[in-house]
Write a protein that holds these residues in place. Structure first.
Motif, PDB file in Angstrom:
ATOM      1  N   TYR A   1      -3.727 -16.895 -35.718  1.00 12.60           N
ATOM      2  CA  TYR A   1      -4.849 -15.952 -35.805  1.00 12.60           C
ATOM      3  C   TYR A   1      -4.883 -15.036 -34.570  1.00 12.60           C
TER       4      TYR A   1
ATOM      5  N   VAL B   1      -2.056 -12.501 -34.698  1.00 12.82           N
ATOM      6  CA  VAL B   1      -2.321 -11.412 -35.656  1.00 12.82           C
ATOM      7  C   VAL B   1      -3.276 -10.402 -35.040  1.00 12.82           C
ATOM      8  N   LEU B   2      -4.344 -10.901 -34.405  1.00 15.43           N
ATOM      9  CA  LEU B   2      -5.334  -9.997 -33.805  1.00 15.43           C
ATOM     10  C   LEU B   2      -4.733  -9.185 -32.654  1.00 15.43           C
TER      11      LEU B   2
ATOM     12  N   LEU C   1      -2.581  -6.521 -34.091  1.00 14.22           N
ATOM     13  CA  LEU C   1      -3.466  -5.504 -34.672  1.00 14.22           C
ATOM     14  C   LEU C   1      -4.017  -4.577 -33.591  1.00 14.22           C
TER      15      LEU C   1
ATOM     16  N   VAL D   1      -3.264  -0.590 -33.608  1.00 12.27           N
ATOM     17  CA  VAL D   1      -4.427   0.271 -33.832  1.00 12.27           C
ATOM     18  C   VAL D   1      -4.602   1.226 -32.647  1.00 12.27           C
TER      19      VAL D   1
ATOM     20  N   LEU E   1      -2.121   4.012 -32.809  1.00 11.43           N
ATOM     21  CA  LEU E   1      -2.340   4.973 -33.890  1.00 11.43           C
ATOM     22  C   LEU E   1      -3.541   5.876 -33.668  1.00 11.43           C
ATOM     23  N   PHE E   2      -4.636   5.331 -33.215  1.00 10.35           N
ATOM     24  CA  PHE E   2      -5.816   6.182 -33.016  1.00 10.35           C
ATOM     25  C   PHE E   2      -6.764   5.598 -31.990  1.00 10.35           C
TER      26      PHE E   2
ATOM     27  N   LEU F   1     -13.272  -0.856 -32.703  1.00  8.00           N
ATOM     28  CA  LEU F   1     -12.437  -1.882 -33.317  1.00  8.00           C
ATOM     29  C   LEU F   1     -11.798  -2.777 -32.256  1.00  8.00           C
TER      30      LEU F   1
ATOM     31  N   ILE G   1     -14.356  -5.249 -31.182  1.00 11.39           N
ATOM     32  CA  ILE G   1     -14.545  -6.295 -32.201  1.00 11.39           C
ATOM     33  C   ILE G   1     -13.409  -7.316 -32.128  1.00 11.39           C
TER      34      ILE G   1
ATOM     35  N   ALA H   1     -13.637 -11.292 -31.258  1.00 10.97           N
ATOM     36  CA  ALA H   1     -13.151 -12.295 -32.203  1.00 10.97           C
ATOM     37  C   ALA H   1     -12.160 -13.234 -31.526  1.00 10.97           C
TER      38      ALA H   1
ATOM     39  N   LEU I   1     -12.579 -17.359 -30.763  1.00 10.93           N
ATOM     40  CA  LEU I   1     -11.601 -18.382 -31.163  1.00 10.93           C
ATOM     41  C   LEU I   1     -11.188 -19.239 -29.976  1.00 10.93           C
TER      42      LEU I   1
ATOM     43  N   THR J   1      -7.489   7.481 -23.222  1.00  6.42           N
ATOM     44  CA  THR J   1      -6.286   8.309 -23.104  1.00  6.42           C
ATOM     45  C   THR J   1      -5.537   7.924 -21.836  1.00  6.42           C
TER      46      THR J   1
ATOM     47  N   VAL K   1      -3.633   8.470 -18.562  1.00  5.60           N
ATOM     48  CA  VAL K   1      -3.620   9.544 -17.579  1.00  5.60           C
ATOM     49  C   VAL K   1      -2.512   9.242 -16.576  1.00  5.60           C
TER      50      VAL K   1
END
Lengths: 264, 203
Positions: free
Chosen positions: A20, A23-24, A27, A31, A34-35, A40, A43, A47, A51, A259, A261
């Protein structure tokens, strides 16, 4: 349920929690690439922290009470010791929370330009070390001293790898890229200060954790722990997971949020 | 397997799905970080001023360049040198893309700033920067066109009289349209990001 089934179920649980967490972590890395996903990332960090707190640090054990209430019993002392350890961790986390506040005030939605592969690498190493620490503690709880020593040795080596990765590799690369702890310089001062303070304070805790691991490993070698009496092992494990817990927040704060720098 | 662990796994799966879904939603298209003008983009007001070398600079004649326009004056104590220093960092950061970007510094103080004086001033930051001045009548329509507020105060510093003025940075795209503007204090990396995006679009 027999004793051995209990143990294998507990070991299995460690594996699942590790999956778990992996995976997080993957992720949050993708993420962030990408953006701009600050909510997120927060979060995911919470999480992961939940755990670790529950399944690796067993925070629920604070609720345990002693039924025979004999103040001289090992079980009773362990309950008191555990409370003390958690109070220490709570106060220690204020130092790290302060550093996070400093980071958000000085850098906001920017971050230092760092080696992403190395960042993900050391994060993975620390996460894997937590997995082996959990395994080691479980072995000890089931009376397997050899298993404990083996897993703790792996934890130690991985922890050392993390420490060297940050202090020898990451710091050298960052300094080479122009990230300096030049506090008087208004441009590079804040970003360098934040980076070296956060990684340095964390690395110092990893270092003390390594000493702690070496001590309990040596005590286990001398045969000082049993399945019933191994508070030192539990304390070392909880402390080690705490160091990992801090990195769960520091890794996105330094490598993923905002961002990049370039230092000039 | 423990039921609780399965539920946690479901929760993590939900976070993963949320992450992937939001990355699809938000990753494209990359958006500009500056304040964008409404489409259709207004053509940039013509700038026609004599340079320090005697030749005439006309914005409409410049092709293949993104222009970054900032207004100020050479005896400016605060905002102008800070912005020009950031423009220098910006052009350093752009690397080879810097040749597609021209920084213009236009005076709000024609009484004191001669073309030579303003050019010499900006050259101290980067020799490729262009400093422009002219007469009050030449400059008035330019100030108006870019919405520059200007007020000569009766305060003065060691450098001279203080002139209050708008400190926004204006970006004129390759087609000569006013495309984006930036508030004072915007990290120059945001401007670099936008310029790279514009140059990528043009390719």
């Amino acid at each position: 349920m027999s004793h051995s089934q209990n143990k294998s179920a507990a070991l299995m649980q460690g594996v699942i929690i590790f999956v778990y967490l992996t995976v997080l972590t993957i992720l949050e890395y993708y993420v962030a690439v990408l953006f701009d996903a600050v909510p997120l990332l927060i979060i995911v960090a919470i999480a992961k922290a939940a755990l670790v707190l529950y399944y690796f640090m067993h925070i629920y054990k604070l609720n345990e009470t002693d039924h025979d209430e004999n103040p001289d019993s090992y079980a009773f002392k362990t309950i008191t010791n555990r409370l003390g350890l958690w109070l220490f961790l709570l106060s220690d986390s204020f130092v790290f929370a302060g550093l996070l506040v400093m980071r958000s005030n000085l850098l906001g939605l920017t971050r230092p330009e760092l080696n992403q592969a190395l960042g993900l690498g050391v994060t993975a190493v620390l996460l894997i070390s937590s997995f082996f620490m959990n395994r080691g503690e479980l072995q000890m709880a089931h009376g397997d001293v050899k298993g404990f020593m083996r897993n703790t040795a792996i934890t130690f080596i991985l922890g050392l790898g993390f420490l060297l990765g940050v202090v020898l590799l990451e710091w050298q690369i960052a300094a080479h890229e122009g990230l300096t702890a030049d506090f008087g310089n208004p441009v590079t001062g804040p970003v360098g200060g934040v980076f070296y303070m956060m990684t340095g304070m964390h690395a110092f805790h990893v270092f003390t954790g390594l000493i702690f691991l070496a001590v309990v490993w040596n005590n286990a070698r001398k045969g000082l722990y049993t399945a019933e009496k191994h508070w030192g092992v539990e304390a070392a494990a909880v402390y080690w997971h705490f160091v990992d817990l801090v990195w769960i927040f520091f890794y996105p704060a330094l490598y993923l949020i905002g961002t990049a720098v370039a230092a000039h | 397997m423990d039921k609780k662990l399965i539920w946690i796994g479901v929760g993590i799966l939900a976070i993963v799905v949320l992450g992937i879904a939001s990355s699809v939603l938000f990753a494209e298209p990359p958006s500009f970080r500056g304040t964008s003008y409404a489409e259709p983009f207004p053509p940039a007001t013509e700038i026609e001023l004599t340079k320090s070398d005697g030749t005439v600079f006309r914005l409409s004649e410049q092709t293949g360049k993104i222009h970054l326009i900032f207004f100020g004056y050479t005896s400016c104590p605060d905002f102008c040198p800070t912005t020009l220093a950031e423009m220098k960092l910006l052009t350093d950061d752009l690397g080879s893309n810097a040749e597609n970007v021209q920084v213009l510094f236009i005076t709000v103080d024609p009484e004191k700033d001669t073309p030579e004086r303003i050019q010499e001033y900006v050259s101290r930051f980067n020799t490729n920067f262009i400093g422009l001045s002219g007469t009050q009548t030449e400059l008035q329509p330019i100030w108006q066109g870019y919405g520059i507020f200007r007020e000569v105060t009766n305060q003065s510093t060691a450098l001279g009289t203080v002139i209050n003025h708008t400190v926004r940075l204006y970006l004129v795209d390759l087609e000569g349209n006013l495309r984006l503007s930036y508030a004072y204090g915007t990290p120059y990396q945001d401007v670099v990001f936008d310029i790279e995006l514009l140059l990528d679009e043009a390719k």
